[in-house]
Write a protein that holds these residues in place. Structure first.
Motif: not given
Length: 703
Positions: A335-337, A402-403, A430-434, A355-357
Motif C-alpha cells: 500500500v503506497r498511500s 499499480a492499482q 498491510v501498513p500503508a506508507t502514508n 482512495e487506496l494506491m
C-alpha cells in the motif's frame, strides 16, 4: 378463303389503331427511390473481381550453357492491372519475353506482369550477372515455384509478413575436388518448472559449400520433441534427424520437454552454450565440472532470475538435481498511500471517500471490512460491482501492477447540539506508507476536538479574529467607563457583548453604533481640553491602527481547501481555504467560508428525438446496469487534516470528534447578550447620571 383472310386482317388493323391511343394515355413513367448506401451495394454487386494469379513459375536451362529461362503460367479476371512477381533480384535480367502477357520492369531487380488474356503463358530469357548464385523474392501472387535447371538447386527461404518468399538458385559444380565441413553454434536453454522440464535448442549453421550439406542431430538427453522450426528439409533416421542445410547461414530451432536430468549436445558444434534456469520454487544443484560463464555472454534470453550458464564441449554432459523450496508467508500487495476524506453533514450519516494506491504482485482480491458501510467502489476509475465473501467483507478483484481503488462509505452519528463521535475508516491488513485523513464540516459544526492515531487538534481562534475581539472589548469597556459604570460590571459586559457581537451580525451593528455615538459625545466633551494638534494625533493613531489591521488581514497566508494545518498533541487552528468570505458567525470561531470551484461531473448526452419535446438520453446498449452510483464529496467550510506514516494495521484506526453546533453557540451568544443587558440595566442610574454629566460638559461647546 381470301375473303376470310381479308376480314381477319381488317379486324387486326382496327384493333391496332384502337390500342395506340390507349397505350399513350395509360403509359406513365415509373421510378423507385432507394437509399444511397443500397445503390452503392447494387453497383458493387455488378462489378466483377479483378485479380491476376501466377499458378507456376518455372526456372529451366543450365548455368553452363547460359540458357536459363523463366516461364510464368497464370490466369486473370476483371481489370488486368500490373501484378508484382519478382523483387529484390539485382543480379537477374529478364528479356526476350514472348506469350500472352506483358513483362514490365518497375525498378532494379523488380518485375511486374500485365495479363493480355484470361489465361496466359509468358516465357523470358534469364541472365544472371556473372554469378553462380541467383537470389530473388517471389511475391505472394505466385502460387508455386519450380526448378528444372540441370546444374542448379533451388533453395527456399523464409516468408515475410507480406507473403513474399525468398528463393535462391545455386549452381552445382559436378566433380568438385573439395567439400568443406558445415559449422554450427549451439545455444541450449533448459527451463526447470514444477510440473515439467522444457527445452529450447537454437542451432546456427553455416554451410560454405555451393550445394546442400547434411547435418545430423542426435537427441541423446531424453528429449520429447514437439516442434521444429527451420527452412531446411529434414527426415528422421535411426532416432536422429538429418537436415539438408542450404548454402549460407540458416537456423534450426527445436523445442519440447526433457524427460531426464542430464544434458548432452545434440550436434557437434564449434561453440556451445547451455543455460539452466529454474522456477522460483525450485533450486537446481549442478553435478558437473563444465566451465561456468556469464548468462549475458551466451546471448540466450531467460525468463527467470538466477540462471546458470555453461560452455560445454562436443561430448561433455552436465547433470543436476532439483530441490523444491517452501514459499515463506509474505504480503502479496503493498500500500503506497491511503487518503480518507470524511464530511460530517448537519443532518444525516457521515459521508466518506477512501482512495487506496496499491502495488499488487499476486493478490487476487482486496478484502475490506463491513464497517463503515460501502456504497461505491471503483477500480482504475471504472465502477465495480460490489460483492462480499463468506465472511461478509467487501471483495474487490485486483489486477497485477499499480492499482487505484476508490471506496465511498457512510456511517451514522448522533445529531445533537454537542456531538461526541468515533468514526471508522477502511482498514487494510498491510501498513500503508502514508495515511492521510481529511475532515470537512459545513457551517453548522464547530470542531472543538479532533484526533486520529497519534495526532490531535484543538480549536482556537485565529490571529485576526482575536485581534478584532480585543479591540472590540477595549472599545466597549472605555465607552462604559466614560458613562461612569463600575469596573467589574463594565469588564464583564464588554466581554459578553464582544463575544455575542462576533456571532450575531445585527448585534455587532448595534454595538458599533452605540459605541460610535458615545465616542462622538466623548470627543465633544473633551474638545475644550484637547487642542487641535492632539485631536489630529488621536485621529492619526486610530487611522494607523485600522491600516495595520487591514494590512495584517490582507497579508495573512492563504491555504487551499485541502491544505489544512494540524498539530501533534497540541493546539492548532482549524483549516482555512483560499478565496474565502468571512461571515458574522465565523468571526468568533476563526473559520472562513470557502467556495472552491467544484469539479464538473460527467453528464449524459441529451438528444431530443424528432417531433418530441421530452429530453432523450443516449445510453449505450452494452452498459451494465447493476453498477453502484458515485456521489460527489462536498467541500465544506471548516476542516482538519492528519498525516501518519507506516501506521500499524493492528492499531485501531478511528477518528474521535467533539463538535458543537453553531445553533447552540448562537443561543449561547443570545444568553450572553441578555446577561450583558441586565448588567447595564442594573447600572442604569449610574449610566444615566454619567450621560447627563457628559452632555452637560459638551453643551457649552455645542452652544
Amino acid at each position: 378463303m381470301r375473303s376470310i383472310a381479308a376480314v381477319v386482317c381488317a379486324l387486326v388493323a382496327v384493333a391496332a389503331f384502337a390500342d395506340v391511343p390507349a397505350q399513350k394515355t395509360d403509359t406513365q413513367p415509373s421510378s423507385v427511390t432507394i437509399p444511397l448506401s443500397r445503390y452503392d451495394e447494387l453497383q458493387k454487386a455488378q462489378v466483377n473481381a479483378s485479380a491476376t494469379v501466377i499458378d507456376t513459375m518455372t526456372l529451366a536451362g543450365t548455368f553452363r550453357d547460359h540458357n536459363l529461362s523463366l516461364t510464368l503460367t497464370g490466369r486473370s479476371v476483371g481489370t488486368r492491372a500490373a501484378t508484382s512477381v519478382i523483387s529484390e533480384a539485382p543480379d537477374l535480367t529478364l528479356s526476350g519475353c514472348s506469350g500472352e502477357a506483358l513483362l514490365v520492369r518497375s525498378g532494379k531487380g523488380t518485375y511486374d506482369v500485365i495479363a493480355l488474356g484470361p489465361a496466359f503463358t509468358l516465357r523470358c530469357d534469364a541472365r544472371p550477372s556473372g554469378s553462380d548464385r541467383l537470389k530473388m523474392s517471389v511475391a505472394s501472387s505466385v502460387l508455386a515455384v519450380r526448378a528444372a535447371v540441370g546444374d542448379g538447386e533451388l533453395i527456399t527461404g523464409d516468408e515475410d509478413s507480406g507473403g513474399a518468399r525468398a528463393y535462391t538458385l545455386v549452381r552445382q559444380v559436378v566433380g568438385a575436388n573439395e567439400t568443406l565441413a558445415t559449422t554450427a553454434t549451439g545455444r541450449y536453454l533448459i527451463t526447470l518448472l514444477p510440473d515439467a522440464t522444457r527445452f529450447r535448442y537454437t542451432i546456427q549453421v553455416h554451410n560454405p559449400n555451393r550445394n546442400t550439406s547434411p547435418l545430423p542431430l542426435h537427441l541423446v538427453s531424453g528429449e520429447h520433441l514437439q516442434q521444429i522450426d527451420s527452412t531446411a528439409t529434414y527426415e528422421p533416421k535411426d532416432g536422429s534427424y538429418i537436415f539438408a542445410m542450404p548454402p549460407g547461414d540458416s537456423t534450426i530451432t527445436l523445442s519440447g520437454e526433457l524427460k531426464g536430468k542430464s544434458f548432452a549436445a545434440p550436434v557437434a558444434a564449434s561453440l556451445q552454450y547451455v543455460v539452466v534456469e529454474s522456477h522460483p520454487l525450485l533450486r537446481p544443484a549442478m553435478q558437473s565440472q563444465a566451465k561456468r560463464v556469464s548468462a549475458g555472454e551466451t546471448g540466450i534470453t531467460t525468463e527467470y532470475r538466477g540462471a546458470l550458464a555453461f560452455e560445454i564441449g562436443a561430448k561433455e554432459r552436465i547433470s543436476w538435481t532439483v530441490t523444491r523450496l517452501e514459499a515463506l508467508r509474505a504480503i502479496s500487495y503493498a500500500v503506497r498511500s491511503i487518503r480518507h476524506t470524511l464530511f460530517v453533514p448537519a443532518n444525516g450519516p457521515v459521508l466518506g471517500e477512501s482512495e487506496l494506491m496499491l502495488d499488487n504482485q499476486g493478490a487476487p482480491e482486496l478484502e475490506l471490512p463491513r464497517k463503515p458501510e460501502p456504497t461505491f467502489v471503483s477500480l482504475q476509475n471504472e465502477p465495480v460491482l460490489m460483492t462480499k465473501n463468506a465472511a461478509g467483507e467487501l471483495s474487490v478483484p485486483l489486477s497485477a501492477g499499480a492499482q487505484r481503488i476508490i471506496v465511498q462509505h457512510r456511517q451514522p452519528i448522533s445529531q445533537l447540539g454537542i456531538v461526541f463521535a468515533r468514526l471508522d475508516v477502511p482498514r487494510l491488513p498491510v501498513p500503508a506508507t502514508n495515511t492521510n485523513v481529511t475532515l470537512r464540516y459545513p457551517e453548522h459544526w464547530l470542531p472543538v476536538w479532533q484526533s486520529f492515531a497519534t495526532q490531535a487538534t484543538t480549536w482556537h481562534p485565529d490571529g485576526e479574529t482575536f485581534f478584532v475581539f480585543v479591540l472590540l472589548v477595549l472599545w466597549i469597556e472605555r465607552v462604559l467607563a466614560f458613562l461612569t459604570m463600575k469596573l467589574r460590571g463594565r469588564v464583564i459586559a464588554a466581554l459578553l457583548l464582544a463575544y455575542a457581537a462576533l456571532l450575531i451580525p445585527i448585534l455587532l451593528w448595534a454595538v458599533v453604533l452605540f459605541c460610535s455615538l458615545v465616542t462622538v459625545l466623548w470627543v465633544a466633551s473633551q474638545r475644550p481640553k484637547i487642542s487641535l494638534r492632539r485631536l489630529a494625533t488621536i485621529v492619526a493613531v486610530g487611522a494607523i491602527v485600522l491600516l495595520v489591521a487591514l494590512l495584517y488581514t490582507m497579508s495573512r497566508p492563504k491555504y487551499s481547501s485541502d491544505d489544512f494545518r494540524s498539530g501533534s498533541g497540541g493546539i492548532a487552528s482549524v483549516g482555512r481555504a483560499e478565496n474565502t468570505e468571512t461571515t458574522g458567525a465565523d468571526a468568533l470561531t476563526g473559520t472562513t467560508g470557502t467556495s472552491p470551484a467544484p469539479q464538473s461531473a460527467p453528464r449524459a448526452k441529451m438528444t431530443p428525438p424528432a417531433g418530441s419535446t421530452l429530453p432523450y438520453f443516449e445510453v449505450s446498449s452494452t452498459a451494465y446496469q447493476g453498477l453502484p452510483a458515485k456521489f460527489e464529496m462536498p467541500d465544506g467550510v471548516r476542516g482538519g487534516s492528519f498525516n501518519e506514516q507506516m501506521l500499524a494495521p493492528e492499531r485501531p484506526q478511528t477518528i474521535t470528534l467533539v463538535l458543537i453546533s453553531m445553533t447552540l453557540l448562537t443561543w449561547l451568544a443570545a444568553a450572553m447578550t441578555v446577561i450583558a443587558l441586565w448588567l447595564l440595566w442594573h447600572e442604569r442610574s449610574a449610566i444615566r447620571a454619567g450621560v447627563q454629566l457628559r452632555m452637560g460638559e459638551a453643551r457649552p461647546v455645542t452652544a
